[in-house]
Write an enzyme that holds these catalytic residues in place. Structure first.
Site, PDB file in Angstrom:
ATOM      1  N   CYS A 124       0.758  -1.230  -0.025  1.00 64.42           N
ATOM      2  CA  CYS A 124      -0.232   0.052  -0.057  1.00 64.42           C
ATOM      3  C   CYS A 124       0.821   1.190   0.075  1.00 64.42           C
ATOM      4  O   CYS A 124       1.612   1.327   0.814  1.00 64.42           O
ATOM      5  CB  CYS A 124      -1.069   0.004   1.131  1.00 64.42           C
ATOM      6  SG  CYS A 124      -1.993   1.497   1.449  1.00 64.42           S
ATOM      7  N   CYS A 146      -4.615  -0.123  -0.042  1.00 64.11           N
ATOM      8  CA  CYS A 146      -5.373  -1.164   1.008  1.00 64.11           C
ATOM      9  C   CYS A 146      -6.716  -0.427   0.934  1.00 64.11           C
ATOM     10  O   CYS A 146      -7.072   0.691   1.228  1.00 64.11           O
ATOM     11  CB  CYS A 146      -4.607  -1.273   2.125  1.00 64.11           C
ATOM     12  SG  CYS A 146      -4.583   0.047   3.623  1.00 64.11           S
ATOM     13  N   CYS A 169      -7.329  10.167  -7.350  1.00 68.40           N
ATOM     14  CA  CYS A 169      -6.419   9.402  -6.781  1.00 68.40           C
ATOM     15  C   CYS A 169      -5.360   9.671  -5.579  1.00 68.40           C
ATOM     16  O   CYS A 169      -4.762  10.731  -6.038  1.00 68.40           O
ATOM     17  CB  CYS A 169      -5.738   8.466  -7.894  1.00 68.40           C
ATOM     18  SG  CYS A 169      -4.394   7.312  -7.282  1.00 68.40           S
ATOM     19  N   CYS A 174      -1.188  11.393  -9.739  1.00 71.15           N
ATOM     20  CA  CYS A 174      -2.217  10.765 -10.494  1.00 71.15           C
ATOM     21  C   CYS A 174      -3.332  11.616 -10.493  1.00 71.15           C
ATOM     22  O   CYS A 174      -3.712  12.316  -9.506  1.00 71.15           O
ATOM     23  CB  CYS A 174      -2.598   9.297 -10.031  1.00 71.15           C
ATOM     24  SG  CYS A 174      -4.019   8.705 -10.968  1.00 71.15           S
ATOM     25  N   HIS A 250     -37.440  44.011  -2.067  1.00 71.83           N
ATOM     26  CA  HIS A 250     -37.054  45.372  -1.582  1.00 71.83           C
ATOM     27  C   HIS A 250     -37.628  46.212  -2.532  1.00 71.83           C
ATOM     28  O   HIS A 250     -36.920  47.385  -2.601  1.00 71.83           O
ATOM     29  CB  HIS A 250     -35.763  45.605  -1.139  1.00 71.83           C
ATOM     30  CG  HIS A 250     -34.723  44.841  -2.386  1.00 71.83           C
ATOM     31  ND1 HIS A 250     -34.697  45.371  -3.571  1.00 71.83           N
ATOM     32  CD2 HIS A 250     -34.002  43.849  -2.286  1.00 71.83           C
ATOM     33  CE1 HIS A 250     -33.820  44.906  -4.241  1.00 71.83           C
ATOM     34  NE2 HIS A 250     -33.321  43.817  -3.574  1.00 71.83           N
ATOM     35  N   CYS A 255     -30.978  46.682  -5.738  1.00 66.58           N
ATOM     36  CA  CYS A 255     -30.118  45.838  -4.924  1.00 66.58           C
ATOM     37  C   CYS A 255     -28.785  46.461  -4.343  1.00 66.58           C
ATOM     38  O   CYS A 255     -28.376  46.220  -3.166  1.00 66.58           O
ATOM     39  CB  CYS A 255     -29.624  44.541  -5.893  1.00 66.58           C
ATOM     40  SG  CYS A 255     -30.934  43.357  -6.097  1.00 66.58           S
ATOM     41  N   CYS A 295     -19.398  68.422  36.531  1.00 69.28           N
ATOM     42  CA  CYS A 295     -18.349  69.543  36.662  1.00 69.28           C
ATOM     43  C   CYS A 295     -17.314  69.429  35.234  1.00 69.28           C
ATOM     44  O   CYS A 295     -17.475  68.518  34.407  1.00 69.28           O
ATOM     45  CB  CYS A 295     -17.186  68.958  37.694  1.00 69.28           C
ATOM     46  SG  CYS A 295     -15.818  70.075  37.851  1.00 69.28           S
ATOM     47  N   CYS A 312     -13.368  74.870  26.980  1.00 72.23           N
ATOM     48  CA  CYS A 312     -12.562  75.620  26.104  1.00 72.23           C
ATOM     49  C   CYS A 312     -11.420  74.598  25.725  1.00 72.23           C
ATOM     50  O   CYS A 312     -10.514  75.068  24.949  1.00 72.23           O
ATOM     51  CB  CYS A 312     -12.215  76.825  26.690  1.00 72.23           C
ATOM     52  SG  CYS A 312     -11.008  76.527  28.123  1.00 72.23           S
ATOM     53  N   CYS A 329     -16.572  79.431  32.165  1.00 73.14           N
ATOM     54  CA  CYS A 329     -15.532  79.642  31.392  1.00 73.14           C
ATOM     55  C   CYS A 329     -15.932  80.263  30.141  1.00 73.14           C
ATOM     56  O   CYS A 329     -16.843  79.694  29.512  1.00 73.14           O
ATOM     57  CB  CYS A 329     -14.571  78.390  31.201  1.00 73.14           C
ATOM     58  SG  CYS A 329     -13.266  78.333  30.037  1.00 73.14           S
TER      59      CYS A 329
END
Length: 541
Positions: A124, A146, A169, A174, A250, A255, A295, A312, A329
């Site tokens: 084999c 085999c 194969c 092959c 749709h 599409c 704050c 700022c 500020c």
């Protein structure tokens, strides 16, 4: 007089107008003005065939038998040829008769096996053990391995996926094909079932005109006429989808727009807009920071730990009386006068407007989808429960009550169309005010007509469902609901066609007349732009 109070008529409407003889404003629900039933017929001939697994197998068998008869080859060879040429019978015949030898070489149908030893035992090439020839097998090439190695090789290939249909194969040099006869002899029962399943699915997945229904769990396929104009398909499982892009149906959106819209809904770009609108960059490391406390003293959580003023963006250490105090500020005005803050603020404003515009269309898109699903649930309840009760109470067969199912089917379809008109509106050019105003007007008219139909099919029907005995007004209700279903169907079909044409009816090329003939006021809509809502006097209730 306000435009909304002006009397409306259809005298100036031409062919294909939104207010034809079936226009919403023309509904006069008298007792004998309309026929008792009016079937809703689609103008498009069905351009597809739904295939079950049995249908697909039958088509496969017919193709295999045809190739066997014409080319005088075995069934296994015919399978290999059809798999290689994607089940195109004509292509197989053309290639075979043009150059049979080359086709056999490419597909792996070898007729001259390699010379092997005549000894009873062979080695084999995979496990390198020696076995009796009776315990070994080879493809048409003659390379023996085999049976145990063959079984492992075949089983692994089948479990890896549809590539097993082009199995070769095991010998690296092959190209011989491993055919169905060999698999049937060496594979286990489960592997044979999987191989047959791969073969069945390849017939659909390799075809240019057959696709599986994308609904989860559905095993039907659709054989489509690729020369058709409409891509809308409805499977036996009740799932409707676009054959071209496999998304849900749709119309009136193409599409490409659907793909962009879906990507946008899932994209990080909207998160980026949210960041620009609701955060500011750290002045030192430029990381976005969201303010979640009262704050103005901010501390960057990044490794830089920079402390700055939220108003700022200046260093907190420099704050004091010179900047107006910690909590009042005026650094923003100073920075703006110095030209330091303009670009950042402009970006935030642009992002905010973009996000608000997207949210406007997306929320309405989602709302109509929710309404469509709810209508589907109501339709199911009507079919499985309420229709039988109504039949008993009104003394009519369920076949005579089909007009109610037609109305609910029309409501479901209209919700779907309305849903996609919002994706259409989002991608409509913002600078084209005339088309946008006309589009929004038509959209509003469509919503009004749909609400009338929904009101009749839901609330007015309930009166008859609650009755203990037959009611005299049921025949009038049948006429009214049938008429509303037909009117709504016609209006939405015209709406879809107008949007698919790109609203060409309002393409005002003459700048001298555009301001007069393309007014956005509903009362001033010219010709094909006119459409009218039914007044309270039109409503029999």
């Amino acid at each position: 007089m306000d435009p909304e109070d002006e009397p409306r008529d259809n005298e100036s409407a031409g062919d294909g107008d939104f207010c034809s003889d079936d226009g919403i404003a023309d509904c006069d629900y008298g007792d004998a003005d309309f026929p008792e039933s009016q079937e809703i017929v689609s103008p498009l001939k069905q351009n597809y065939t739904i295939l079950s697994e049995a249908d697909i197998r039958q088509r496969q068998e017919e193709d295999i038998t045809q190739i066997c008869a014409i080319l005088s080859v075995s069934r296994s060879a015919a399978c290999n040829l059809l798999c290689h040429y994607k089940w195109n019978v004509s292509k197989v015949q053309d290639e075979w008769f043009a150059n049979e030898e080359n086709v056999c070489k490419v597909v792996g149908l070898l007729h001259n096996p390699v010379n092997t030893s005549n000894s009873r035992k062979l080695n084999c090439g995979i496990c390198f053990e020696s076995y009796d020839r009776s315990k070994m097998s080879a493809a048409s090439c003659g390379h023996y391995f085999c049976n145990a190695c063959w079984k492992g090789y075949i089983s692994t290939s089948i479990n890896e996926g549809p590539g097993c249909l082009m199995l070769r194969c095991p010998d690296p040099s092959c190209n011989a094909a491993v055919d169905w006869d060999m698999i049937d002899r060496l594979a286990g029962f489960e592997e044979k079932e999987k191989y047959a399943r791969h073969l069945l699915r390849s017939y659909v997945e390799d075809s240019k005109k057959i696709k599986w229904c994308p609904s989860p769990g559905c095993e039907f396929a659709v054989d489509f006429d690729i020369n058709s104009i409409s891509y809308d398909v409805c499977c036996y499982c009740s799932h409707s989808f676009c054959w071209n892009c496999i998304e849900e149906v749709h119309r009136p959106v193409d599409c490409g727009t659907v793909a962009k819209w879906i990507i946008k809904n899932n994209a990080e770009s909207e998160n980026t807009n949210w960041i620009l609108v609701n955060s500011k960059p750290c002045p030192k490391c430029k990381r976005p920071i969201e303010k979640n406390q009262g704050c103005m003293h901010m501390t960057c959580r990044a490794p830089c730990k920079f402390e700055f003023c939220w108003l700022c963006l200046g260093a907190w250490s420099e704050h004091g009386a010179i900047t107006g105090g910690f909590y009042s500020c005026n650094g923003y005005e100073t920075a703006r006068r110095d030209g330091m803050y303009d670009e950042s603020e402009k970006r935030r404003k642009r992002a905010k407007l973009s996000l608000e515009r997207y949210t406007h269309y997306y929320e309405r898109w989602v709302t109509n989808e929710s309404s469509r699903k709810k209508a589907l649930e109501d339709l199911h309840i009507m079919q499985t429960n309420k229709l039988e009760k109504l039949s008993l109470r009104q003394g009519q067969s369920e076949a005579q009550l089909k007009f109610i199912i037609d109305a609910w089917l029309q409501i479901v379809e209209c919700r779907r169309v309305l849903k996609w008109t919002y994706a259409y509106g989002y991608y409509l050019p913002e600078h084209d005010d005339t088309k946008r105003q006309f589009f929004e007007y038509l959209q509003g008219e469509a919503e009004f007509g749909l609400e009338r139909l929904h009101q009749c099919a839901e609330k007015e029907l309930q009166e008859f469902l609650d009755a203990d005995t037959p009611m005299k007004g049921f025949d009038n209700f049948r006429v009214k609901l049938t008429r509303l279903t037909s009117v709504t169907h016609n209006y939405f079909e015209n709406l879809v066609q107008a949007l698919e044409r790109g609203l060409m009816d309002v393409d005002c090329s003459d700048p001298q007349t555009s301001s007069k003939s393309c007014s956005s006021s509903p009362g001033n809509m010219p010709g094909k732009m006119k459409s009218s809502k039914a007044t309270e006097a039109d409503d029999p209730s």
